[in-house]
Enzyme design. Structure first.
Site, mmCIF file in Angstrom:
data_model
loop_
_atom_site.group_PDB
_atom_site.id
_atom_site.type_symbol
_atom_site.label_atom_id
_atom_site.label_comp_id
_atom_site.label_asym_id
_atom_site.label_seq_id
_atom_site.Cartn_x
_atom_site.Cartn_y
_atom_site.Cartn_z
ATOM 1 N N GLY A 451 40.120 -35.345 -33.238
ATOM 2 C CA GLY A 451 41.099 -36.389 -33.508
ATOM 3 C C GLY A 451 42.381 -35.830 -34.042
ATOM 4 O O GLY A 451 42.716 -34.661 -33.816
ATOM 5 N N ASP A 452 43.108 -36.660 -34.766
ATOM 6 C CA ASP A 452 44.411 -36.281 -35.301
ATOM 7 C C ASP A 452 44.468 -36.679 -36.772
ATOM 8 O O ASP A 452 43.474 -37.126 -37.346
ATOM 9 C CB ASP A 452 45.537 -36.946 -34.505
ATOM 10 N N PHE A 453 45.641 -36.542 -37.379
ATOM 11 C CA PHE A 453 45.753 -36.787 -38.812
ATOM 12 C C PHE A 453 45.437 -38.231 -39.187
ATOM 13 O O PHE A 453 44.994 -38.499 -40.302
ATOM 14 C CB PHE A 453 47.153 -36.418 -39.304
ATOM 15 N N HIS A 470 53.183 -26.314 -43.928
ATOM 16 C CA HIS A 470 54.357 -25.471 -43.673
ATOM 17 C C HIS A 470 54.851 -25.577 -42.227
ATOM 18 O O HIS A 470 55.906 -25.063 -41.900
ATOM 19 C CB HIS A 470 54.078 -24.019 -44.062
#
Length: 583
Positions: A451-453, A470
């Protein structure tokens, strides 16, 4: 009225505090990073921290006395002549020695551990209206004469040569010295290692007696380090990158041995290279310390062995990445500085992840390079937040957000058999992590989430966000952190692993990576205070921070109960890309 030039008293007070707080065994590794174990113990046996020194500029003897009194120091006046510093000032500022009235005082200081040390005060008298004002201003700005000093306990020439060699081996560079007949002592100055963790950039070895024979070799090496030669070495840094990359690309390290030398003709046949050209490359790498040459031929050093594919903690992927795509894009650094555009995107027409994703070989290399700096992770599993979670009676779960190929999570699970894990990543990276963790025997204790954030799962006890922030600008960092904050239970901890820019401007890999992120990724490194502000905007609070190897830092973060929703200055957006972790 008696006056001292501005700043001298505060500088002297800082030196006094430094002398009180430090000791030999603590200070040596700060000045010579990497020094530890038997060599540290041997060095500490033969020399001891004796003082910190600085150059001040009183208008006369009465002003010098007043300055000492303000700093709680007692010393006999007038000062003794300082031959070495006077001559250094004369050369640096092109003045006659006779014009410079430089004295030296050594008031005693009792350290926190009860040791008796000194503050070495060099005093250049600068009468009001004197044309020496320009020297005083330049010296205050550059701090040439400020240094820390170690006194050699056994003034034996063999010991002294060994001490000088050890300093050089850990990055200290010869920086002059001299013999003072007034006190029959010999001084050896060094420039501190580039990675030194203290503000003092010069180190002194003081040896009682006349050791001008050993000093001669030290001074000869200092003379060889002229600015033009230094600049040439810096300008040829690209050659170093490509030499290491070519060495790696040809798989020469894999064909070499760390114990036994190998003949170049034999080595060239094995790696399909031209013998003479391979010899030239190996001699250059010998100068860099990656290879050593002996009667039996060339062999790998400990440094060069890190480029072997099968080496524990192999850095081969980084050599190929930094000598490949990122090397090409760094040629556009000027474009980035001038326009603000990411050089990698300007060169390749797309961001680095999209570019790598189009080539399975590059995608695999990128994931490998993320794991190649894994030495940074060594202390993370022992972080108090993880040890506390591992001790929980009901068990606990660690969620690694954008966990790459599972290198860090695997270390945590290996250190704490009672912990379970969840790894969130892109689909292809999840599969690589699944294979890695199953091979390590952790597969049954770990769930894998593609998935993603926005998919950060709730209910974990410790969340890990390693080398992710970063990659992004501040606004996207806030969005990522808000997703994490929403998932965090009130009791949970968030561990953020990054290279943090030093607050005091000292030399750090974080400064180099800041340039890399700007040029190639479009991200940035940040100071701890900057991160604290981003955390606060997401309703989180920085609890503490701890250093990691390779100039890394682990930032311990928890929910901020006094500010659970953040400052509310920006509306949260959606970040749906885990791809931009960058080595």
């Amino acid at each position: 009225m008696i006056t001292t030039l501005p700043g001298d008293t505060s500088r002297l007070l800082a030196a006094v505090d430094f002398v009180k707080e430090q000791d030999t065994a603590t200070l040596l590794p700060l000045l010579l990073p990497g020094l530890d174990g038997p060599e540290l113990r041997a060095l500490a046996e033969h020399c001891r921290f004796s003082h910190a020194a600085l150059l001040v500029f009183p208008s006369d003897e009465a002003a010098l006395r007043a300055m000492l009194t303000d700093c709680g120091l007692v010393a006999a006046l007038p000062p003794q002549p300082s031959v070495v510093v006077r001559e250094r000032l004369a050369v640096r500022h092109r003045r006659r020695v006779a014009e410079l009235d430089v004295g030296i005082l050594r008031p005693a200081v009792v350290a926190a551990d009860g040791a008796h040390r000194m503050v070495e005060v060099f005093a250049l008298t600068v009468p009001p209206g004197s044309d020496l004002d320009a020297i005083a201003a330049a010296e205050r700005r550059r701090q040439h004469e400020a240094h820390v000093a170690f006194e050699v306990v056994t003034p034996d020439p063999l010991v002294l040569r060994g001490l000088c060699a050890t300093f050089a081996r850990y990055g200290a560079t010869p920086d002059g010295g001299g013999y003072n007949p007034h006190e029959n002592g010999t001084v050896f100055y060094f420039g501190a290692a580039a990675e030194a963790k203290v503000g003092y950039r010069r180190v002194e070895l003081y040896v009682p007696g006349d050791h001008r024979d050993v000093l001669a070799a030290h001074l000869a090496e200092h003379r060889d380090r002229q600015p033009a030669k230094t600049l040439l070495r810096l300008l040829t840094g690209a050659w170093t990158t490509q030499a290491l990359a070519a060495f790696t690309q040809l798989r020469v390290p894999d064909a070499m041995d760390g114990e036994r030398g190998v003949d170049v003709e034999e080595l060239a046949r094995e790696v399909d290279a031209e013998p003479r050209n391979l010899t030239v490359l190996l001699r250059y790498l010998t100068m860099l310390g990656a290879v050593a040459e002996g009667r039996a031929g060339f062999r790998l050093t400990e440094l060069g062995a890190l480029l072997r594919a099968d080496a524990p903690g192999s850095m081969r992927p980084l050599a190929l990445m930094y000598g490949g795509p990122f090397y090409q894009s760094f040629a556009g650094l000027g474009h980035t500085v001038r326009t603000g555009q990411v050089a990698f995107e300007h060169l390749f027409g797309e961001n680095h992840f999209d570019h790598f994703a189009r080539d399975p070989r590059l995608a695999e290399l990128f994931d490998q390079s993320m794991a190649a700096g894994s030495a940074m992770f060594d202390p993370v599993p022992t972080h108090p937040a993880l040890t506390a979670a591992a001790a929980a009676p009901a068990g606990a779960t660690v969620v690694d957000v954008a966990g790459g190929n599972g290198e860090l999570l695997g270390r945590i699970l290996a250190a704490h058999p009672r912990l379970n894990g969840v790894l969130l990543e892109r689909p292809h990276a999840v599969e690589a992590a699944r294979r890695r963790l199953e091979e390590a025997g952790h597969g049954t204790r770990c769930a894998f989430l593609a998935g993603d954030f926005a998919d950060v799962p709730a209910g974990g006890d410790v969340y890990v966000l390693s080398r992710v922030l970063h990659d992004w600008d501040d606004e996207r960092c806030r969005e990522i952190l808000r997703h994490c904050a929403r998932a965090l239970p009130d009791h949970a901890d968030l561990l953020v692993v990054e290279r943090v820019l030093p607050a005091d401007g000292s030399v750090s890999l974080a400064t180099a990576w800041d340039l890399h992120m700007m040029c190639n990724v479009g991200g940035r490194e940040r100071h701890a205070e900057h991160y604290a502000g981003l955390f606060a905007d997401a309703g989180l609070a920085l609890v503490d921070q701890a250093p990691l190897p390779l100039d890394g830092t682990v930032l311990h973060v928890r929910k901020d109960r006094a500010n659970p929703h953040g400052f509310g200055r920006r509306s949260p957006g959606v970040v749906r890309d885990l791809s931009r972790n960058c080595p």
